[in-house]
Design a protein around this motif. Structure first.
Motif, PDB file in Angstrom:
ATOM      1  N   SER A 149      44.241  50.085  34.107  1.00  0.00           N
ATOM      2  CA  SER A 149      43.561  50.518  33.210  1.00  0.00           C
ATOM      3  C   SER A 149      42.591  49.879  33.500  1.00  0.00           C
ATOM      4  CB  SER A 149      44.484  49.661  31.796  1.00  0.00           C
ATOM      5  OG  SER A 149      43.609  49.883  30.667  1.00  0.00           O
ATOM      6  N   THR A 150      41.285  51.136  33.555  1.00  0.00           N
ATOM      7  CA  THR A 150      39.385  50.446  33.588  1.00  0.00           C
ATOM      8  C   THR A 150      39.703  49.923  32.502  1.00  0.00           C
ATOM      9  OG1 THR A 150      39.571  52.424  34.940  1.00  0.00           O
ATOM     10  CG2 THR A 150      37.490  51.282  33.949  1.00  0.00           C
ATOM     11  N   GLU A 151      39.767  50.141  31.299  1.00  0.00           N
ATOM     12  CA  GLU A 151      39.004  49.366  29.773  1.00  0.00           C
ATOM     13  C   GLU A 151      39.893  48.277  29.405  1.00  0.00           C
ATOM     14  OE1 GLU A 151      41.405  52.091  30.203  1.00  0.00           O
ATOM     15  OE2 GLU A 151      39.457  53.910  29.428  1.00  0.00           O
ATOM     16  N   VAL A 152      40.808  47.811  30.242  1.00  0.00           N
ATOM     17  CA  VAL A 152      41.659  46.670  30.074  1.00  0.00           C
ATOM     18  C   VAL A 152      40.590  45.767  30.730  1.00  0.00           C
ATOM     19  CG1 VAL A 152      43.692  45.425  30.026  1.00  0.00           C
ATOM     20  CG2 VAL A 152      43.651  47.455  28.756  1.00  0.00           C
ATOM     21  N   ALA A 153      40.502  46.413  32.169  1.00  0.00           N
ATOM     22  CA  ALA A 153      40.344  45.377  33.526  1.00  0.00           C
ATOM     23  C   ALA A 153      38.411  44.969  32.791  1.00  0.00           C
ATOM     24  CB  ALA A 153      40.359  46.551  35.083  1.00  0.00           C
ATOM     25  N   ALA A 154      37.791  46.037  32.445  1.00  0.00           N
ATOM     26  CA  ALA A 154      36.766  45.105  31.920  1.00  0.00           C
ATOM     27  C   ALA A 154      36.618  45.071  31.285  1.00  0.00           C
ATOM     28  CB  ALA A 154      36.047  47.008  31.546  1.00  0.00           C
ATOM     29  N   LEU A 155      37.552  44.282  29.988  1.00  0.00           N
ATOM     30  CA  LEU A 155      37.130  43.420  28.948  1.00  0.00           C
ATOM     31  C   LEU A 155      37.889  41.962  29.499  1.00  0.00           C
ATOM     32  CD1 LEU A 155      39.630  45.451  26.336  1.00  0.00           C
ATOM     33  CD2 LEU A 155      36.848  44.702  25.984  1.00  0.00           C
ATOM     34  N   ALA A 156      38.601  42.648  30.545  1.00  0.00           N
ATOM     35  CA  ALA A 156      39.212  41.152  31.586  1.00  0.00           C
ATOM     36  C   ALA A 156      37.458  40.604  32.123  1.00  0.00           C
ATOM     37  CB  ALA A 156      40.768  41.384  32.402  1.00  0.00           C
ATOM     38  N   LEU A 157      37.336  41.753  32.557  1.00  0.00           N
ATOM     39  CA  LEU A 157      35.844  41.175  33.317  1.00  0.00           C
ATOM     40  C   LEU A 157      34.646  39.976  32.523  1.00  0.00           C
ATOM     41  CD1 LEU A 157      35.744  43.992  35.791  1.00  0.00           C
ATOM     42  CD2 LEU A 157      36.195  41.482  37.053  1.00  0.00           C
ATOM     43  N   ALA A 158      34.359  41.402  31.683  1.00  0.00           N
ATOM     44  CA  ALA A 158      33.021  40.420  30.445  1.00  0.00           C
ATOM     45  C   ALA A 158      33.506  39.561  29.981  1.00  0.00           C
ATOM     46  CB  ALA A 158      33.753  41.917  29.416  1.00  0.00           C
ATOM     47  N   ASP A 159      35.569  38.802  29.569  1.00  0.00           N
ATOM     48  CA  ASP A 159      35.430  37.672  29.591  1.00  0.00           C
ATOM     49  C   ASP A 159      35.558  36.797  30.744  1.00  0.00           C
ATOM     50  OD1 ASP A 159      35.446  38.623  26.978  1.00  0.00           O
ATOM     51  OD2 ASP A 159      37.779  38.749  26.932  1.00  0.00           O
ATOM     52  N   GLY A 160      35.530  37.065  31.463  1.00  0.00           N
ATOM     53  CA  GLY A 160      35.526  35.982  33.150  1.00  0.00           C
ATOM     54  C   GLY A 160      37.349  35.458  33.158  1.00  0.00           C
ATOM     55  N   ASP A 161      38.207  37.216  33.038  1.00  0.00           N
ATOM     56  CA  ASP A 161      39.654  36.930  32.290  1.00  0.00           C
ATOM     57  C   ASP A 161      39.877  36.736  34.636  1.00  0.00           C
ATOM     58  OD1 ASP A 161      39.911  35.204  30.297  1.00  0.00           O
ATOM     59  OD2 ASP A 161      40.398  36.994  29.592  1.00  0.00           O
ATOM     60  N   GLU A 162      38.876  37.508  35.006  1.00  0.00           N
ATOM     61  CA  GLU A 162      39.116  37.997  36.529  1.00  0.00           C
ATOM     62  C   GLU A 162      39.490  36.406  37.705  1.00  0.00           C
ATOM     63  OE1 GLU A 162      35.399  37.317  36.755  1.00  0.00           O
ATOM     64  OE2 GLU A 162      36.057  38.034  35.527  1.00  0.00           O
ATOM     65  N   ALA A 163      39.027  35.873  37.167  1.00  0.00           N
ATOM     66  CA  ALA A 163      39.328  34.510  38.335  1.00  0.00           C
ATOM     67  C   ALA A 163      40.263  34.049  39.013  1.00  0.00           C
ATOM     68  CB  ALA A 163      38.936  32.873  37.891  1.00  0.00           C
ATOM     69  N   GLU A 164      41.816  34.161  38.537  1.00  0.00           N
ATOM     70  CA  GLU A 164      42.835  33.922  38.683  1.00  0.00           C
ATOM     71  C   GLU A 164      43.179  35.125  39.366  1.00  0.00           C
ATOM     72  OE1 GLU A 164      47.232  33.865  37.132  1.00  0.00           O
ATOM     73  OE2 GLU A 164      45.551  32.435  35.963  1.00  0.00           O
ATOM     74  N   ALA A 165      43.223  36.650  38.743  1.00  0.00           N
ATOM     75  CA  ALA A 165      43.074  38.123  39.967  1.00  0.00           C
ATOM     76  C   ALA A 165      42.734  37.817  41.025  1.00  0.00           C
ATOM     77  CB  ALA A 165      43.017  39.000  38.715  1.00  0.00           C
ATOM     78  N   ALA A 166      41.136  37.329  40.963  1.00  0.00           N
ATOM     79  CA  ALA A 166      40.452  37.403  41.784  1.00  0.00           C
ATOM     80  C   ALA A 166      40.959  36.796  43.134  1.00  0.00           C
ATOM     81  CB  ALA A 166      38.851  37.184  42.342  1.00  0.00           C
ATOM     82  N   ALA A 167      41.296  35.318  43.072  1.00  0.00           N
ATOM     83  CA  ALA A 167      42.184  34.380  44.015  1.00  0.00           C
ATOM     84  C   ALA A 167      43.235  35.331  44.421  1.00  0.00           C
ATOM     85  CB  ALA A 167      42.479  33.510  43.068  1.00  0.00           C
ATOM     86  N   ALA A 168      44.045  36.401  44.148  1.00  0.00           N
ATOM     87  CA  ALA A 168      45.680  37.054  44.765  1.00  0.00           C
ATOM     88  C   ALA A 168      45.132  37.968  45.157  1.00  0.00           C
ATOM     89  CB  ALA A 168      46.148  37.096  43.080  1.00  0.00           C
ATOM     90  N   LEU A 169      43.679  38.747  45.692  1.00  0.00           N
ATOM     91  CA  LEU A 169      43.341  39.465  45.797  1.00  0.00           C
ATOM     92  C   LEU A 169      42.093  39.233  47.301  1.00  0.00           C
ATOM     93  CD1 LEU A 169      44.189  43.080  46.704  1.00  0.00           C
ATOM     94  CD2 LEU A 169      42.221  42.763  44.275  1.00  0.00           C
ATOM     95  N   SER A 170      42.374  38.616  47.314  1.00  0.00           N
ATOM     96  CA  SER A 170      41.207  38.101  49.043  1.00  0.00           C
ATOM     97  C   SER A 170      41.340  39.643  50.443  1.00  0.00           C
ATOM     98  CB  SER A 170      41.337  37.299  49.425  1.00  0.00           C
ATOM     99  OG  SER A 170      42.993  37.370  50.026  1.00  0.00           O
ATOM    100  N   PHE A 171      40.319  40.193  50.273  1.00  0.00           N
ATOM    101  CA  PHE A 171      40.376  40.654  51.207  1.00  0.00           C
ATOM    102  C   PHE A 171      38.938  40.555  52.662  1.00  0.00           C
ATOM    103  CE2 PHE A 171      42.385  43.649  47.983  1.00  0.00           C
ATOM    104  CZ  PHE A 171      43.211  44.168  49.610  1.00  0.00           C
ATOM    105  N   SER A 172      39.401  39.738  53.140  1.00  0.00           N
ATOM    106  CA  SER A 172      38.202  39.375  53.943  1.00  0.00           C
ATOM    107  C   SER A 172      37.487  40.073  54.364  1.00  0.00           C
ATOM    108  CB  SER A 172      38.626  38.554  54.905  1.00  0.00           C
ATOM    109  OG  SER A 172      37.846  38.418  56.338  1.00  0.00           O
ATOM    110  N   GLU A 173      36.193  40.570  54.762  1.00  0.00           N
ATOM    111  CA  GLU A 173      35.244  40.874  55.107  1.00  0.00           C
ATOM    112  C   GLU A 173      35.354  40.992  56.972  1.00  0.00           C
ATOM    113  OE1 GLU A 173      31.630  40.508  54.104  1.00  0.00           O
ATOM    114  OE2 GLU A 173      31.825  40.999  51.828  1.00  0.00           O
ATOM    115  N   ASP A 174      35.606  39.999  56.951  1.00  0.00           N
ATOM    116  CA  ASP A 174      36.063  40.183  58.647  1.00  0.00           C
ATOM    117  C   ASP A 174      37.293  40.547  59.415  1.00  0.00           C
ATOM    118  OD1 ASP A 174      33.571  38.058  59.203  1.00  0.00           O
ATOM    119  OD2 ASP A 174      34.498  36.545  58.741  1.00  0.00           O
ATOM    120  N   ASP A 175      38.271  41.138  58.702  1.00  0.00           N
ATOM    121  CA  ASP A 175      39.454  41.789  58.547  1.00  0.00           C
ATOM    122  C   ASP A 175      39.293  43.346  59.069  1.00  0.00           C
ATOM    123  OD1 ASP A 175      41.113  39.380  58.127  1.00  0.00           O
ATOM    124  OD2 ASP A 175      41.305  39.594  56.930  1.00  0.00           O
ATOM    125  N   ASP A 176      39.705  43.434  60.500  1.00  0.00           N
ATOM    126  CA  ASP A 176      38.726  45.244  60.213  1.00  0.00           C
ATOM    127  C   ASP A 176      40.278  45.654  61.017  1.00  0.00           C
ATOM    128  OD1 ASP A 176      36.398  45.204  59.285  1.00  0.00           O
ATOM    129  OD2 ASP A 176      35.676  44.746  60.933  1.00  0.00           O
TER     130      ASP A 176
END
Length: 100
Positions: A73-100
């Motif tokens: 849900s784009t809307e729910v994600a936008a609200l979470a991002l605006a509230d700063g609640d994405e930190a935990e999710a960002a930690a779970a989703l790591s894509f290293s720029e060095d991985d190719d």
């Protein structure tokens, strides 16, 4: 197991290349390919939902993590991002720029 890992890596690389050819920037193509592999339709659907978040100025990885956490849900994600609640999710989703 080694051969399967090589085949999976090749499939992700091919999916990433296909998404790049469609016009997605490298990091977005990488995210779509790693999340959905050869399922191009799902990758495109996810990346399409990601675009409004990027247009709002959120970083690709943070926006992708929030979108996953929000069940697509784009809307729910936008609200979470605006509230700063994405930190935990960002930690779970790591894509290293060095991985190719």
């Amino acid at each position: 197991a080694f051969v399967e890992a090589l085949l999976e890596a090749a499939a992700v690389a091919a999916a990433e290349a296909a998404l790049s050819e469609m016009g997605y920037v490298d990091e977005q193509a990488r995210i779509g390919a790693r999340l959905y592999g050869a399922d191009q339709a799902s990758a495109i659907e996810f990346l399409s939902a990601l675009q409004p978040l990027l247009a709002m100025g959120f970083a690709s990885r943070r926006a992708a993590a929030a979108l996953l956490d929000a069940g697509g849900s784009t809307e729910v994600a936008a609200l979470a991002l605006a509230d700063g609640d994405e930190a935990e999710a960002a930690a779970a989703l790591s894509f290293s720029e060095d991985d190719d």
